[in-house]
Write a protein that holds these residues in place. Sequence first.
Motif, PDB file in Angstrom:
ATOM      1  N   GLY A   2     -26.484 109.937  26.218  1.00  0.00           N
ATOM      2  CA  GLY A   2     -27.785 109.347  26.521  1.00  0.00           C
ATOM      3  C   GLY A   2     -27.547 108.016  27.181  1.00  0.00           C
ATOM      4  O   GLY A   2     -26.603 107.299  26.848  1.00  0.00           O
ATOM      5  N   SER A   3     -28.384 107.685  28.145  1.00  0.00           N
ATOM      6  CA  SER A   3     -28.195 106.404  28.826  1.00  0.00           C
ATOM      7  C   SER A   3     -29.540 105.819  29.228  1.00  0.00           C
ATOM      8  O   SER A   3     -30.563 106.500  29.243  1.00  0.00           O
ATOM      9  CB  SER A   3     -27.303 106.565  30.056  1.00  0.00           C
ATOM     10  N   THR A   4     -29.491 104.560  29.544  1.00  0.00           N
ATOM     11  CA  THR A   4     -30.643 103.860  30.082  1.00  0.00           C
ATOM     12  C   THR A   4     -30.112 102.777  31.015  1.00  0.00           C
ATOM     13  O   THR A   4     -29.012 102.263  30.819  1.00  0.00           O
ATOM     14  CB  THR A   4     -31.529 103.251  28.978  1.00  0.00           C
ATOM     15  N   VAL A   5     -30.870 102.469  32.031  1.00  0.00           N
ATOM     16  CA  VAL A   5     -30.530 101.373  32.941  1.00  0.00           C
ATOM     17  C   VAL A   5     -31.627 100.332  32.798  1.00  0.00           C
ATOM     18  O   VAL A   5     -32.808 100.644  32.948  1.00  0.00           O
ATOM     19  CB  VAL A   5     -30.416 101.846  34.408  1.00  0.00           C
ATOM     20  N   ARG A   6     -31.235  99.130  32.483  1.00  0.00           N
ATOM     21  CA  ARG A   6     -32.194  98.055  32.261  1.00  0.00           C
ATOM     22  C   ARG A   6     -31.887  96.881  33.187  1.00  0.00           C
ATOM     23  O   ARG A   6     -30.735  96.584  33.473  1.00  0.00           O
ATOM     24  CB  ARG A   6     -32.130  97.545  30.820  1.00  0.00           C
ATOM     25  N   ALA A   7     -32.949  96.223  33.608  1.00  0.00           N
ATOM     26  CA  ALA A   7     -32.819  95.035  34.450  1.00  0.00           C
ATOM     27  C   ALA A   7     -33.402  93.827  33.721  1.00  0.00           C
ATOM     28  O   ALA A   7     -34.339  93.965  32.930  1.00  0.00           O
ATOM     29  CB  ALA A   7     -33.545  95.238  35.779  1.00  0.00           C
ATOM     30  N   ARG A   8     -32.850  92.691  34.012  1.00  0.00           N
ATOM     31  CA  ARG A   8     -33.409  91.447  33.475  1.00  0.00           C
ATOM     32  C   ARG A   8     -34.725  91.171  34.187  1.00  0.00           C
ATOM     33  O   ARG A   8     -34.949  91.608  35.306  1.00  0.00           O
ATOM     34  CB  ARG A   8     -32.451  90.291  33.720  1.00  0.00           C
ATOM     35  N   SER A   9     -35.578  90.393  33.542  1.00  0.00           N
ATOM     36  CA  SER A   9     -36.830  89.995  34.178  1.00  0.00           C
ATOM     37  C   SER A   9     -36.784  88.513  34.517  1.00  0.00           C
ATOM     38  O   SER A   9     -36.054  87.741  33.894  1.00  0.00           O
ATOM     39  CB  SER A   9     -38.024  90.283  33.260  1.00  0.00           C
ATOM     40  N   ILE A  10     -37.556  88.126  35.484  1.00  0.00           N
ATOM     41  CA  ILE A  10     -37.564  86.724  35.921  1.00  0.00           C
ATOM     42  C   ILE A  10     -37.979  85.789  34.790  1.00  0.00           C
ATOM     43  O   ILE A  10     -37.418  84.709  34.630  1.00  0.00           O
ATOM     44  CB  ILE A  10     -38.448  86.524  37.186  1.00  0.00           C
ATOM     45  N   GLY A  11     -38.927  86.236  33.970  1.00  0.00           N
ATOM     46  CA  GLY A  11     -39.368  85.407  32.836  1.00  0.00           C
ATOM     47  C   GLY A  11     -38.236  85.160  31.859  1.00  0.00           C
ATOM     48  O   GLY A  11     -38.022  84.031  31.406  1.00  0.00           O
ATOM     49  N   LYS A  12     -37.509  86.213  31.519  1.00  0.00           N
ATOM     50  CA  LYS A  12     -36.390  86.065  30.579  1.00  0.00           C
ATOM     51  C   LYS A  12     -35.265  85.251  31.204  1.00  0.00           C
ATOM     52  O   LYS A  12     -34.556  84.522  30.514  1.00  0.00           O
ATOM     53  CB  LYS A  12     -35.897  87.432  30.129  1.00  0.00           C
ATOM     54  N   ASP A  13     -35.085  85.380  32.522  1.00  0.00           N
ATOM     55  CA  ASP A  13     -34.052  84.593  33.201  1.00  0.00           C
ATOM     56  C   ASP A  13     -34.344  83.098  33.128  1.00  0.00           C
ATOM     57  O   ASP A  13     -33.434  82.290  32.995  1.00  0.00           O
ATOM     58  CB  ASP A  13     -33.913  85.028  34.663  1.00  0.00           C
ATOM     59  N   ILE A  14     -35.608  82.735  33.217  1.00  0.00           N
ATOM     60  CA  ILE A  14     -35.979  81.314  33.130  1.00  0.00           C
ATOM     61  C   ILE A  14     -35.635  80.774  31.748  1.00  0.00           C
ATOM     62  O   ILE A  14     -35.028  79.710  31.617  1.00  0.00           O
ATOM     63  CB  ILE A  14     -37.474  81.122  33.462  1.00  0.00           C
ATOM     64  N   PHE A  15     -36.025  81.515  30.700  1.00  0.00           N
ATOM     65  CA  PHE A  15     -35.698  81.076  29.341  1.00  0.00           C
ATOM     66  C   PHE A  15     -34.183  81.047  29.122  1.00  0.00           C
ATOM     67  O   PHE A  15     -33.663  80.145  28.479  1.00  0.00           O
ATOM     68  CB  PHE A  15     -36.362  81.985  28.297  1.00  0.00           C
ATOM     69  N   ALA A  16     -33.479  82.021  29.676  1.00  0.00           N
ATOM     70  CA  ALA A  16     -32.027  82.064  29.531  1.00  0.00           C
ATOM     71  C   ALA A  16     -31.381  80.875  30.215  1.00  0.00           C
ATOM     72  O   ALA A  16     -30.431  80.283  29.691  1.00  0.00           O
ATOM     73  CB  ALA A  16     -31.485  83.370  30.107  1.00  0.00           C
ATOM     74  N   ALA A  17     -31.884  80.492  31.379  1.00  0.00           N
ATOM     75  CA  ALA A  17     -31.337  79.335  32.095  1.00  0.00           C
ATOM     76  C   ALA A  17     -31.534  78.066  31.271  1.00  0.00           C
ATOM     77  O   ALA A  17     -30.637  77.217  31.203  1.00  0.00           O
ATOM     78  CB  ALA A  17     -32.000  79.207  33.455  1.00  0.00           C
ATOM     79  N   LEU A  18     -32.674  77.944  30.629  1.00  0.00           N
ATOM     80  CA  LEU A  18     -32.926  76.776  29.777  1.00  0.00           C
ATOM     81  C   LEU A  18     -31.981  76.773  28.574  1.00  0.00           C
ATOM     82  O   LEU A  18     -31.436  75.733  28.212  1.00  0.00           O
ATOM     83  CB  LEU A  18     -34.381  76.756  29.305  1.00  0.00           C
ATOM     84  N   LYS A  19     -31.783  77.926  27.966  1.00  0.00           N
ATOM     85  CA  LYS A  19     -30.861  78.022  26.833  1.00  0.00           C
ATOM     86  C   LYS A  19     -29.444  77.695  27.263  1.00  0.00           C
ATOM     87  O   LYS A  19     -28.667  77.131  26.500  1.00  0.00           O
ATOM     88  CB  LYS A  19     -30.884  79.431  26.239  1.00  0.00           C
ATOM     89  N   ASN A  20     -29.093  78.068  28.489  1.00  0.00           N
ATOM     90  CA  ASN A  20     -27.761  77.804  29.002  1.00  0.00           C
ATOM     91  C   ASN A  20     -27.494  76.301  29.071  1.00  0.00           C
ATOM     92  O   ASN A  20     -26.369  75.849  28.895  1.00  0.00           O
ATOM     93  CB  ASN A  20     -27.592  78.455  30.380  1.00  0.00           C
ATOM     94  N   VAL A  21     -28.539  75.529  29.304  1.00  0.00           N
ATOM     95  CA  VAL A  21     -28.398  74.073  29.381  1.00  0.00           C
ATOM     96  C   VAL A  21     -28.182  73.481  27.998  1.00  0.00           C
ATOM     97  O   VAL A  21     -27.317  72.628  27.799  1.00  0.00           O
ATOM     98  CB  VAL A  21     -29.644  73.439  30.062  1.00  0.00           C
ATOM     99  N   VAL A  22     -28.973  73.924  27.018  1.00  0.00           N
ATOM    100  CA  VAL A  22     -28.908  73.330  25.681  1.00  0.00           C
ATOM    101  C   VAL A  22     -27.955  74.067  24.750  1.00  0.00           C
ATOM    102  O   VAL A  22     -27.590  73.554  23.706  1.00  0.00           O
ATOM    103  CB  VAL A  22     -30.309  73.247  25.027  1.00  0.00           C
ATOM    104  N   GLY A  23     -27.561  75.268  25.106  1.00  0.00           N
ATOM    105  CA  GLY A  23     -26.632  76.045  24.285  1.00  0.00           C
ATOM    106  C   GLY A  23     -27.356  76.914  23.277  1.00  0.00           C
ATOM    107  O   GLY A  23     -28.558  76.808  23.082  1.00  0.00           O
ATOM    108  N   GLY A  24     -26.611  77.792  22.654  1.00  0.00           N
ATOM    109  CA  GLY A  24     -27.174  78.671  21.638  1.00  0.00           C
ATOM    110  C   GLY A  24     -27.317  80.099  22.132  1.00  0.00           C
ATOM    111  O   GLY A  24     -27.070  80.409  23.293  1.00  0.00           O
ATOM    112  N   GLU A  25     -27.728  80.937  21.206  1.00  0.00           N
ATOM    113  CA  GLU A  25     -27.907  82.355  21.515  1.00  0.00           C
ATOM    114  C   GLU A  25     -29.102  82.548  22.444  1.00  0.00           C
ATOM    115  O   GLU A  25     -30.127  81.895  22.309  1.00  0.00           O
ATOM    116  CB  GLU A  25     -28.156  83.153  20.235  1.00  0.00           C
TER     117      GLU A  25
END
Length: 105
Positions: free
Chosen positions: A23-46
């Motif tokens: 079984g498989s699935t192909v998933r893409a990141r979303s722009i909204g999640k990318d924005i939050f991820a970029a912010l987390k990348n600055v401050v650190g953490g999961e």
Amino acid sequence: MILTTTEKIPNKEIIEILGIARGSTVRARSIGKDIFAALKNVVGGEIEEYTQLQADSREQAMQRMVQDAEKLGADAIVSVRIGSSMVMNGAAEILAYGTAVRLSK
């Protein structure tokens, strides 16, 4: 449906190997999640958004693997593995696979 990463199931006898269940699935990141991820990348953490995306993807791939095994008439799937690969920038495939087997009653 019994799922295991081992080749055998304790106290059960495998009487027939039915083939590979997958079984498989192909998933893409979303722009909204990318924005939050970029912010987390600055401050650190999961990056919880990506953690949840991966967990949901694994679960869907596993469910599809079980459905594939049920079509084969399986009682269990042994040697279960999960892998991933990048399909394109920002999108990944999650693949779950194992050996579909029939157990003695």
